[in-house]
Enzyme design. Structure first.
Site: not given
Length: 871
Positions: A321, A330, A355, A368, A468, A531
């Site tokens: 991407d 994170d 994106h 968590n 796809a 997406s």
């Protein structure tokens, strides 16, 4: 290049099986045409090998694949020919292409013992991969394995026998079209794949010099090799469009006999939309509630997917991407080594578009940890691959490079997320991407692609989206759903909604107002589009892999697709008719637990031949019960088999066990039959219980006393539906097919662990079914069923689906399923000249009992084959 948009926007088992048997017996007695019989086909019958009027049945030998690229190929083939002559074997025909196969017949005077001795010699020959009796051919080979056919003395071109001939017919949806010139692409660049037969030994043959001269004459400069190996070469070429137009260069290269295909270097854009509410300051993740991540949908106190697993950093997922902030709190804990920027060739994957951060966060923002948000997989190895520029543009070359990079040793990604696609639909697909996705399949990597936001039906002509709609079996195309589980509409001005496709788009996943991260700390992004739907599925693959670490890419895909929630509004919109459900995807899989076939037993080739494959990802064994019935069948309009005999062989035709009276079985086998409620009710009937290692097996149902009649072949797995790894993957039956009570009637039990048959979280089961006849003729089977038809019935006897021309499996306007079957791996498409008359169905079934009837169109008769595959 195509543009792809980034979306910012219980009962005990013995009691249960006995009940199932009683239900089946009642159905057989009450309704002959809809008898509860398993639809499977098994190989031929005889003592061990099937003995025909002209001696033992033929065998098929396969040369080792490694020899096809060896310089000693000619020497090994000469040695093989000498061995065949010494043993008195006759080469009837040969096939070359994907594999090198020979059909060999024994001298008519040979006894079974002599034939089996020859088989042993072949099996011990270093150059031979396997020896397969013709009666078991469908268990060891698919139609795609039988490449070009050659006579015993006919010269096989070197490129063909080495499996280097890639000039075979390409489905129309994969053929480069000149319309591609109008699609977005990198100016002055071509992607060219040279034919494997010329690339092989190119330096020694002088082709390397010829290729360089061809490029020079065309005014093309090799920028770099997009992919290269000992037998494959795909290059990215640059040229001056002022001197020669792209269209002319395409014509020049595609017209060359040296070139497999040439195409533009397409530009993709993300399937992205601007967030619909930029002032939204109260982020939430209702998408995770919808797919039962924290708890089952609507049951806040229940245990959800995260109670089972939150992922594992041992399993890498790649995200091709626009990059991400690898230092983000994170992302950093879940960072896999090797992040790469394919635009600059560096390790800097800073996200200057936004994106990639959103997409990667959906998959694997660490959960968590009291910071920011949670991804589907709290723990995962995220491999960030930057292929999109600041405007979201992605080229074919960069996409292909990222795919090859992800599965390479050292990265070993289990899946890659491609949240991009063609800016505009086309009548053809990106072949370079197809090749890369095929290589990913060979390296056990799944590929997840967003379906696009054009609002189009991808089954319609000229409406294909890359990547796809590329029909490889390791690719999952994902459409987007709204919060009410309808197909997502992203905006009305301009009109933008999720693409769909009854056969090409596999499933839906949440794609509206999805929370994600940004490059900048302290901020979220909220996006909508396919997406955003795709990474939900990629995250699901990670969770499934952490729960079932033995699963191959096909098993991961199967569990995710079979675990969808059935949504009425998505029926005939997506292949599964449903939306992702994480909890169901982690559930024990649904199995083919029993199959049986009722058919006519005569003599020679005209008996009931049952075949089955025990396989999966495990190496253990599976206990099965096999029965051959006749006298206990209800009265029919044709004679019943008076005294059945069954014999179990391995795929090379060697006998494992035989029985013609279950009363003669060892006591332990009798005990197992009794415990399962499977003891025959007539003393003349046959049975056995065997614990078998993974492999292909053939069971012959024949007459012990020479009297012909209708018999019933059955196989039951006795693991209670709990053996997830070693299970029945393929079951088939070959038998004479008549009319009336003489048709072949096959039935199966589709079910999971039987302790709770009403559990609504049990996944579904996709089953690929074939009704065959013409393809048997090439193997010397006489009197085949010329035009087979299959009808699938539910447990109430209603017809669910029918087919008598396999290419119509997906209707007349689409080739969605046809293209998947035409893929060379696993190669399921029937290949013979008359094979268009063969039949196929590919339903997705909930746990229940089903019956399939194999008959001939217009009351045709002959030997037919019915097959089930867990696929």
């Amino acid at each position: 290049m195509k543009k792809i948009g980034i979306d910012l926007g219980s009962k005990k088992y013995d009691q249960k099986i006995s009940q199932q048997r009683r239900r089946r017996d009642w159905k057989v007695r009450c309704s002959l045409r809809l008898a509860y019989v398993a639809i499977i086909l098994f190989p031929l019958s005889a003592s061990a090998l099937l003995m025909r009027d002209n001696g033992p049945e033929p065998i098929i030998i396969q040369l080792k694949q490694s020899l096809l690229e060896s310089e000693t190929l000619d020497t090994e083939l000469a040695a093989l020919a000498l061995l065949e002559t010494e043993e008195g074997m006759t080469v009837e025909k040969r096939w070359a292409g994907v594999k090198y196969l020979e059909l060999l017949s024994f001298p008519p005077s040979f006894t079974e013992e002599q034939a089996l001795a020859v088989i042993d010699k072949f099996q011990q020959t270093a150059s031979i991969e396997k020896v397969v009796a013709v009666s078991a051919f469908n268990l060891e080979f698919t139609p795609g394995d039988f490449g070009q056919e050659f006579g015993p003395t006919e010269l096989i071109p070197d490129a063909v026998r080495r499996a280097l001939d890639n000039a075979s017919v390409t489905p129309s949806s994969l053929t480069p079209a000149i319309e591609q010139v109008a699609m977005p692409h990198v100016p002055g660049e071509l992607i060219v794949k040279w034919k494997d037969e010329y690339v092989w030994n190119a330096q020694q043959t002088g082709f390397a010099a010829k290729m360089a001269a061809f490029n020079a004459l065309a005014g093309a400069t090799v920028l770099y090799d997009l992919y290269s190996s000992s037998r494959e070469l795909t290059q990215v070429l640059a040229f001056d469009e002022i001197v020669t137009s792209l269209a002319d260069q395409l014509d020049r290269y595609n017209a060359s006999g040296w070139v497999a295909y040439a195409q533009p270097d397409f530009i993709y854009g993300s399937n992205a939309l601007v967030p619909n509410d930029p002032g939204f300051t109260n982020p939430g993740q209702p998408n995770l509630l919808r797919i039962s991540a924290p708890y089952p949908l609507g049951v806040p106190n229940g245990a959800g997917a995260w109670n089972i697993t939150t992922g594992s950093q041992n399993y890498v997922v790649a995200v091709a991407d626009s990059g991400a902030n690898v230092s983000h709190p994170d992302f950093a804990p879940n960072l896999a080594p090797g992040s790469h920027n394919f635009i600059t060739g560096t390790s800097d994957v800073t996200d200057d578009n936004g994106h990639g951060s959103n997409v990667a966060a959906i998959i694997g923002a660490q959960g968590n940890n009291n910071q920011y948000m949670t991804g589907l997989a709290w723990d995962v190895g995220l491999l960030h691959l930057k292929v999109a520029d600041a405007q979201g543009g992605i080229t074919t070359a960069h996409a292909v490079s990222a795919i090859d990079y992800a599965y390479a040793p050292g990265h070993n990604a289990i899946a890659i997320n491609l949240s991009f696609g063609s800016v505009t639909p086309s009548s053809s697909l990106d072949l370079a991407e197809r090749d890369a996705i095929r290589r990913a399949r060979a390296n056990n990597m799944a590929v997840v692609a967003s379906a696009g936001n054009n609002g189009i039906d991808e089954e319609q002509p000229g409406k294909l989206i890359s990547p796809a709609d590329i029909p490889t079996d390791n690719l999952i195309a994902v459409g987007a759903t709204a919060q009410n589980d309808t197909r997502a509409i992203f905006s009305t001005t301009p009109p933008q909604s999720s693409n769909f496709g009854r056969y090409r788009v596999e499933l839906g996943a949440p794609g509206v107002d999805i929370l994600g991260l940004t490059q900048q700390l302290g901020f979220y992004s909220i996006a909508r589009g396919t997406s955003q739907a795709a990474p939900h599925v990629t995250g699901a693959l990670e969770l499934v892999k952490s729960k079932y670490p033995w699963e191959h890419y096909a098993g991961l895909k199967d569990r995710v697709l079979m675990g969808t929630d059935d949504i009425a509004s998505l029926n005939n919109v997506f292949r599964t008719g449903g939306r992702l459900n994480l909890l169901k995807a982690l559930h024990a899989r649904t199995l083919m637990r029993n199959l049986s076939t009722r058919g006519k037993v005569e003599s020679g080739d005209r008996i009931v031949i049952g075949g089955f494959i025990i396989g999966g990802s495990g190496t253990g064994s599976l206990k099965v019960a096999l029965r051959g019935l006749g006298p206990s069948l209800p009265a029919l309009g044709v004679p019943r088999l008076n005294n059945p005999k069954i014999q179990l062989n391995n795929s090379a035709g060697q006998k494992i066990f035989a029985n013609d009276d279950y009363g003669n079985l060892p006591q332990l086998q009798k005990n197992d039959l009794a415990a399962a409620g499977l003891t025959p009710t007539d003393s003349r009937e046959a049975a056995m219980v065997e614990t078998l290692a993974p492999g292909a097996y053939t069971l012959f149902l024949q007459s012990q006393d020479g009297q012909q009649g209708v018999g019933l072949f059955e196989i039951y797995e006795l693991a209670g539906g709990t053996n997830e790894q070693t299970r029945l993957l393929n079951i088939s039956t070959r038998c004479p097919v008549g009319v009336g009570d003489g048709v072949a009637i096959a039935g199966t039990i589709i079910g999971a662990n039987p302790s709770n048959p009403n559990d609504n979280t049990v996944p579904k089961r996709r089953v690929l079914m074939f009704g065959k006849g013409p393809s048997l003729a090439s193997l010397g089977v006489p009197g085949v069923l010329a035009n087979p038809k299959i009808d699938l019935h539910n447990s109430a006897g209603a017809v669910i689906s029918s087919n008598d021309q396999w290419k119509d499996i997906d209707g007349t306007n689409s080739t969605g399923l046809e293209d998947k079957l035409n893929e060379p791996v696993p190669g399921f498409a029937p290949k013979c000249a008359q094979c268009n008359n063969e039949s196929a169905l590919w339903p997705t079934l909930p746990q229940s009992n089903y019956t399939t009837i194999l008959s001939g169109v217009s009351n045709g008769t002959g030997i037919g084959l019915v097959e089930f595959y867990e696929y």
